[in-house]
Design an enzyme around this catalytic site. Structure first.
Site, short mmCIF file in Angstrom:
data_model
loop_
_atom_site.label_atom_id
_atom_site.label_comp_id
_atom_site.label_asym_id
_atom_site.label_seq_id
_atom_site.Cartn_x
_atom_site.Cartn_y
_atom_site.Cartn_z
CD GLU A 71 42.14 -18.78 15.11
OE1 GLU A 71 41.20 -19.35 15.81
OE2 GLU A 71 42.03 -17.65 14.61
CE LYS B 48 40.15 -20.79 17.93
NZ LYS B 48 38.68 -20.41 17.85
CG HIS C 253 33.49 -41.35 2.42
ND1 HIS C 253 33.07 -42.30 1.52
CD2 HIS C 253 32.81 -41.34 3.38
CE1 HIS C 253 31.93 -42.89 2.12
NE2 HIS C 253 31.86 -42.58 3.48
NE ARG D 233 4.08 1.92 -1.38
CZ ARG D 233 5.29 1.29 -0.95
NH1 ARG D 233 6.42 1.69 -1.94
NH2 ARG D 233 5.68 0.60 -0.19
CE LYS E 119 38.36 -11.51 19.70
NZ LYS E 119 38.44 -13.06 19.66
CD GLU F 264 36.51 -23.21 17.85
OE1 GLU F 264 36.29 -23.01 16.82
OE2 GLU F 264 37.30 -22.44 18.69
CB CYS G 100 -0.81 0.07 1.19
SG CYS G 100 -1.59 -1.40 1.44
CG ASN H 61 2.94 -0.49 3.14
OD1 ASN H 61 2.39 -1.45 2.62
ND2 ASN H 61 4.45 -0.23 2.57
N GLY H 62 1.61 -2.86 5.43
CA GLY H 62 2.06 -3.87 6.33
C GLY H 62 1.28 -4.93 6.32
CD1 TRP I 213 -2.71 -4.88 -4.79
CD2 TRP I 213 -1.93 -5.84 -2.96
NE1 TRP I 213 -2.77 -6.18 -5.21
CE2 TRP I 213 -2.09 -6.85 -3.84
CE3 TRP I 213 -1.37 -6.31 -1.81
CZ2 TRP I 213 -1.80 -8.18 -3.90
CZ3 TRP I 213 -1.10 -7.73 -1.41
CH2 TRP I 213 -1.21 -8.58 -2.63
C1 AGP Z 1 38.12 -17.60 15.46
O1 AGP Z 1 39.25 -18.11 16.48
C2 AGP Z 1 38.58 -16.48 14.69
N1 AGP Z 1 39.32 -15.31 15.21
C3 AGP Z 1 37.48 -15.97 13.66
O2 AGP Z 1 37.19 -17.12 13.01
C4 AGP Z 1 36.18 -15.59 14.39
O3 AGP Z 1 35.63 -16.54 14.88
C5 AGP Z 1 35.61 -15.08 13.14
O4 AGP Z 1 36.25 -14.09 12.41
C6 AGP Z 1 33.86 -14.48 13.75
O5 AGP Z 1 34.18 -13.37 14.49
P1 AGP Z 1 32.93 -13.08 15.53
O6 AGP Z 1 32.59 -14.16 16.38
O7 AGP Z 1 33.37 -11.76 16.17
O8 AGP Z 1 31.95 -12.67 14.52
#
Ligand code: AGP
Length: 595
Positions: free
Chosen positions: A475, A472, A491, A27, A590, A468, A2, A95-96, A71
């Site tokens: 990285e 760890k 596999h 609309r 980070k 995970e 709408c 509208n919604g 609409w």
């Molecule tokens: C994890 O150890 C890494 N530093 C990296 O994969 C991180 O988890 C990813 O960039 C996601 O970050 P967020 O949790 O701040 O979204």
């Protein structure tokens, strides 16, 4: 779809509104309506058919008014269903879709309200009337809290004159800034003849338009930093990463504090989404890196505990896929920083198609917490090391609680919920026992520090934990490591296994234990060394593998909260033995705020 329009200013409202409605006719053109306020007098005209039949002559003096081109969604095409809808002197154009209008209407009728139309929109006028004391925007804010659905609304009333109150949730709404007033409209086409300056409202915002200006109200919750200043110092630890791993049991404690009831959980951040979650058919879990591993674990938790369809995805992938989504789906974004660009881009796209966006986030006030409609904080305090450790434990803890929350809305029994909750309370203690064993893990890391390739294997709840553990290690140590389901070894990955490629196998006493033992034997048969993460008291596994790190027994669905800890420690001590820049590994950041 709408079209809504409104004007307040020094000019006559009627011709501006008619002109705008003609621009918005695309609309929706089943019917149209206009309401002009002139002090306490109200002019209301509603017609079936096209606005183009109007010649724009000013039929009514007044500097304030709203209009609508319809609409039909709920309620047939007829004059009574045309907007503006009115109740008790409150006039609304919308509208919604008000998804929960039937329940709201029933409640209002029980309170004696009489309805004039078959539309969903009319309930908004009634709700505002219920909430009104002496301030229109306050009444609108309270009324809209009860609405589930989407809206771009404009409201006027002779009970609080000289203003138009507007609000947005999922449906577009803009303010045209004119030199002699303001126009509110569904899109710029309705204001272009008067101004090119517009302000776009964001979801959750309410604005008040007056002759001499406008004000946008966004409820800013006061949020409390839930950690102390010493949280951002290493204390007696050599690295933040070790300090943050050592905090992991405490993170489970903090994340569950005040949230565990006897047979359910209390998650304030999900309160406003409760009704929608009850109707949700499927949960998407979205994250990146470690956030994705938590999301993947969440997928298993939700299937197992909540009995709901769940799918985990990497944000960088699902955001480009042609996934069929809609208002019956919810998406939980799992992120420590709440600033990861791929997550936020995916969140925006999913919101646009009506998915209920929720967050599991650590950083208070981060973008993700502002862009989602609710969520749960992990309460880990600041995580400084680039390698995410305690935040992962916080994410798993929160996802377990959300699974209980969703399960208790469905078929999760009180007894099963009680069992999970009482075991969850034991995990901080059990996690500390693993940390007490950190010397053994440090020796193992040293023992294997000459290897350049590792496989991590796990099944079911521990498959994401294998990924995970591998992330760890790679990285912060820069050695190659991969996590894969145990069942996938034969596999392909088995081709890589030999005396130079050790395997870390998460083989806890659970429903897939025997299968994992077979996988370990496949590795041993190719001279691969195996470090097992095993359940305390499992004497058998000691005779099959090269080294064992024991963890306390717990429920299968809660194992990830314990099996993760030795993997985080192993990665840390492995990198330490290689003198890596553990808190700030090369090439990484980070928070990945770029795509
Ligand atoms: C994890 O150890 C890494 N530093 C990296 O994969 C991180 O988890 C990813 O960039 C996601 O970050 P967020 O949790 O701040 O979204």
């Amino acid at each position: 779809m709408c079209g809504i329009i409104g004007y307040i200013g020094k000019k006559q409202a009627y011709p501006i509104i008619i002109n705008g409605l003609k621009k918005l006719e695309y609309r929706g053109y089943d019917s149209y309506g206009i309401c002009i306020l002139n002090n306490d007098n109200v002019f209301l005209k509603k017609k079936v058919g096209r606005i183009s039949n109007e010649n724009g002559e000013n039929l009514r003096d007044g500097n304030l008014g709203i209009g609508h081109s319809r609409w039909a969604t709920t309620g047939g095409v007829c004059e009574k269903n045309a907007h503006p809808h009115e109740y008790n002197g409150f006039y609304v154009v919308h509208n919604g879709i008000v998804e929960n209008y039937k329940e709201l209407k029933e409640d209002l009728i029980k309170k004696g309200h009489k309805f004039n139309s078959d539309t969903d929109t009319e309930v908004i006028a009634h709700l505002i009337s219920e909430e009104f004391k002496d301030n229109l925007e306050d009444a609108v804010r309270k009324a809209l809290k009860k609405i589930i659905g989407s809206y771009g609304v404009a409201i006027v009333s002779p009970k609080d004159k000289d203003k138009i109150v507007i609000a947005k949730m999922s449906s577009p709404i803009i303010i045209g800034i004119c030199k002699d007033g303001h126009i509110v409209a569904s899109d710029p086409s309705a204001v272009i003849d008067f101004t090119k300056q517009i302000v776009t409202l964001d979801d959750g915002e309410i604005a008040v338009l007056k002759k001499d200006g406008y004000m946008i109200l966004k409820e800013k919750k006061i949020e409390i930093i839930d950690w102390e200043s010493d949280a951002v110092s290493k204390g007696e630890y050599e690295h933040f990463m070790l300090k943050e791993i050592m905090e992991e049991p405490n993170v489970i404690e903090n994340a569950t504090q005040g949230r565990l009831l006897e047979d359910n959980v209390k998650l304030g951040g999900l309160e406003t989404s409760k009704e929608r979650l009850e109707k949700t058919n499927k949960i998407y879990l979205v994250g990146c890196g470690t956030g994705y591993h938590a999301a993947k674990t969440g997928e298993y938790l939700m299937e197992e505990i909540a009995g709901i369809d769940a799918e985990a995805h990497m944000a960088s992938e699902i955001r480009y896929r042609n996934v069929r989504l809609g208002p019956n789906y919810a998406a939980i974004f799992v992120s420590q920083s709440g600033e990861t660009a791929d997550n936020l881009a995916c969140l925006k796209r999913m919101k646009e198609v009506g998915v209920l966006p929720l967050g599991v986030t650590n950083v208070i006030g981060s973008t993700q917490t502002r862009e989602t409609e609710g969520g749960v904080y992990t309460r880990c305090g600041p995580e400084i090391a680039v390698a995410s450790t305690k935040a992962f434990i916080g994410q798993l803890t929160v996802l377990t609680m959300i699974s209980i929350f969703l399960g208790r809305q469905r078929n999760l029994s009180k007894e099963r919920a009680k069992e999970i909750i009482s075991e969850l309370k034991e995990l901080p203690r059990k996690g500390s026992l693993i940390l007490d064993n950190h010397k053994q893990i440090q020796e193992l890391a040293k023992k294997y520090s000459q290897f350049k390739n590792f496989w991590f294997i796990g099944r079911k709840f521990n498959y994401p934990i294998a990924m995970e553990g591998a992330l760890k290690l790679k990285e912060i140590s820069y050695v190659h490591a991969e996590g894969t389901p145990g069942g996938e070894l034969k596999h392909g990955p088995l081709a890589l296994i030999d005396e130079n490629c050790p395997t870390i196998a998460i083989c806890t006493k659970d429903s897939v234990y025997d299968k994992m033992i077979s996988n370990i034997e496949e590795v041993k048969a190719r001279n691969g060394k195996v470090i097992a993460i095993a359940t305390e008291g499992d004497g058998k596994i000691k005779d099959i593998v090269d080294d064992v790190i024991y963890i306390p027994e717990t429920l299968e669905c809660l194992t990830p909260l314990l099996s993760t800890i030795p993997l985080h420690l192993f990665a840390y001590y492995f990198a330490l033995s290689l003198n890596r820049d553990i808190d700030k590994p090369r090439n990484l950041a980070k928070s990945v705020t770029v795509e």
